[in-house]
Write an enzyme that holds these catalytic residues in place. Structure first.
Site, PDB file in Angstrom:
ATOM      1  CG  HIS A 136      -1.819   1.155   1.307  1.00  0.00           C
ATOM      2  ND1 HIS A 136      -2.914   1.262   0.472  1.00  0.00           N
ATOM      3  CD2 HIS A 136      -1.807   2.281   2.071  1.00  0.00           C
ATOM      4  CE1 HIS A 136      -3.535   2.400   0.725  1.00  0.00           C
ATOM      5  NE2 HIS A 136      -2.894   3.037   1.687  1.00  0.00           N
ATOM      6  CD  GLU A 185       4.340   1.405  -4.012  1.00  0.00           C
ATOM      7  OE1 GLU A 185       3.828   0.405  -4.544  1.00  0.00           O
ATOM      8  OE2 GLU A 185       3.819   2.539  -4.108  1.00  0.00           O
ATOM      9  CD  GLU A 239     -10.434  -2.435   9.216  1.00  0.00           C
ATOM     10  OE1 GLU A 239     -10.118  -1.250   9.356  1.00  0.00           O
ATOM     11  OE2 GLU A 239     -10.349  -3.280  10.126  1.00  0.00           O
ATOM     12  CB  VAL A 240     -10.046  -1.911   2.441  1.00  0.00           C
ATOM     13  CG1 VAL A 240      -9.084  -1.251   1.457  1.00  0.00           C
ATOM     14  CG2 VAL A 240     -11.142  -2.632   1.672  1.00  0.00           C
ATOM     15  CG  ASP A 241      -5.533  -0.427   1.898  1.00  0.00           C
ATOM     16  OD1 ASP A 241      -5.030  -1.334   1.218  1.00  0.00           O
ATOM     17  OD2 ASP A 241      -6.086   0.566   1.393  1.00  0.00           O
TER      18      ASP A 241
HETATM   19  C1  GRF Z   1       1.308   0.854  -6.333  1.00  0.00           C
HETATM   20  O1  GRF Z   1       1.521   2.174  -5.910  1.00  0.00           O
HETATM   21  C2  GRF Z   1       0.739   0.020  -5.221  1.00  0.00           C
HETATM   22  O2  GRF Z   1       1.208   0.388  -3.954  1.00  0.00           O
HETATM   23  C3  GRF Z   1      -0.733   0.333  -5.317  1.00  0.00           C
HETATM   24  O3  GRF Z   1      -0.985   0.395  -6.700  1.00  0.00           O
HETATM   25  C4  GRF Z   1       0.199   0.774  -7.384  1.00  0.00           C
HETATM   26  C5  GRF Z   1       0.467  -0.298  -8.391  1.00  0.00           C
HETATM   27  O4  GRF Z   1       1.500   0.032  -9.265  1.00  0.00           O
HETATM   28  N1  GRF Z   1      -1.519  -0.648  -4.610  1.00  0.00           N
HETATM   29  P1  GRF Z   1       2.113  -1.057 -10.247  1.00  0.00           P
HETATM   30  O5  GRF Z   1       0.964  -1.667 -11.031  1.00  0.00           O
HETATM   31  O6  GRF Z   1       2.805  -2.081  -9.411  1.00  0.00           O
HETATM   32  O7  GRF Z   1       3.047  -0.302 -11.135  1.00  0.00           O
END
Ligand code: GRF
Length: 224
Positions: free
Chosen positions: A111, A176, A145-147
């Protein structure tokens, strides 16, 4: 070394999927991606999987009779492929209770915020509107529950002067791409386990994920 057989759920461009595919190329990486499923047949991420030689399922959720029916279709495909663990990487649909329970503690999500702050959509817009100095991203086990769910790893990302949604989203996305392979490694290697709602780090080693992108403690703040 037996590698954990992972299925990845996507909905869009698949940049997190790409970072996981890249990480899993390392011979000592404890997970392998054996199936990618998208709920959108046109998702760009599917091509990234195909190029890497990973089997894909392009399902269309609009054709399913219900959310649970669609999730049962995904569940069947995952089991057919011998998947042991499911990773949501930009999968933009709420999962049914059926699916969350079927993959309980074998299902993780990333997330783009420091949960429990900013669950849901538009995280970067809301963080900018609140004037926060630090945001980031979170990898967590999935609950109904979401997130929500036990947090495996987080990366803190600074909000810089002049940021808009796009620049902040790009900075968080870069984090990420480091955090998700790191977190999956922790879980797949058994270095992190979950019991109830509690995460346990069973081995030492590796940087503490929450400080991956933070200033070191005691570091002087930048000049005003
Ligand atoms: C990411 O920012 C992820 O955290 C969110 O959706 C986006 C997906 O990006 N849940 P990608 O498809 O991995 O480029």
């Amino acid at each position: 070394m037996a590698r954990l057989r992972v299925g990845v759920l996507i909905s869009g461009r698949g940049s997190n999927l790409a970072s996981l595919i890249e990480a899993a190329k390392a011979p000592d990486y404890p997970a392998e991606i054996v199936l990618v499923i998208s709920n959108r047949p046109q998702a760009l991420g599917l091509e990234k999987a195909r190029v890497a030689g990973i089997p894909v399922c392009a399902f269309d959720h609009k054709l399913a009779a219900s959310r649970e029916d669609f999730d049962r279709q995904m569940d069947a495909a995952l089991r057919e492929a011998g998947v042991e663990f499911v990773v949501m990487a930009g999968y933009m649909r709420v999962l049914s209770d059926f699916f969350v329970n079927a993959w309980y503690n074998r299902l993780i999500n990333i997330h783009p915020a420091l949960l429990p702050s900013y669950p849901g959509l538009d995280t970067h817009r809301r963080a900018l509107a609140d004037g926060v100095c630090i945001t980031g991203c979170t990898v967590h086990f999935v609950r109904s529950e979401v997130d929500a769910g036990p947090i495996i790893a987080q990366a803190a990302v600074p909000v810089m002067p002049g940021d808009d949604e796009d620049t902040l989203a790009a900075r968080v996305l870069s984090a990420e791409h480091v955090l998700y392979p790191f977190a999956l490694r922790l879980v797949a290697s058994g270095a992190v386990t979950v019991s109830g709602e509690t995460i346990t780090r069973t081995t030492a080693g590796g940087p503490a994920p929450a400080i991956l992108f933070s200033p070191s403690p005691g570091e002087a703040p930048p000049p005003a």
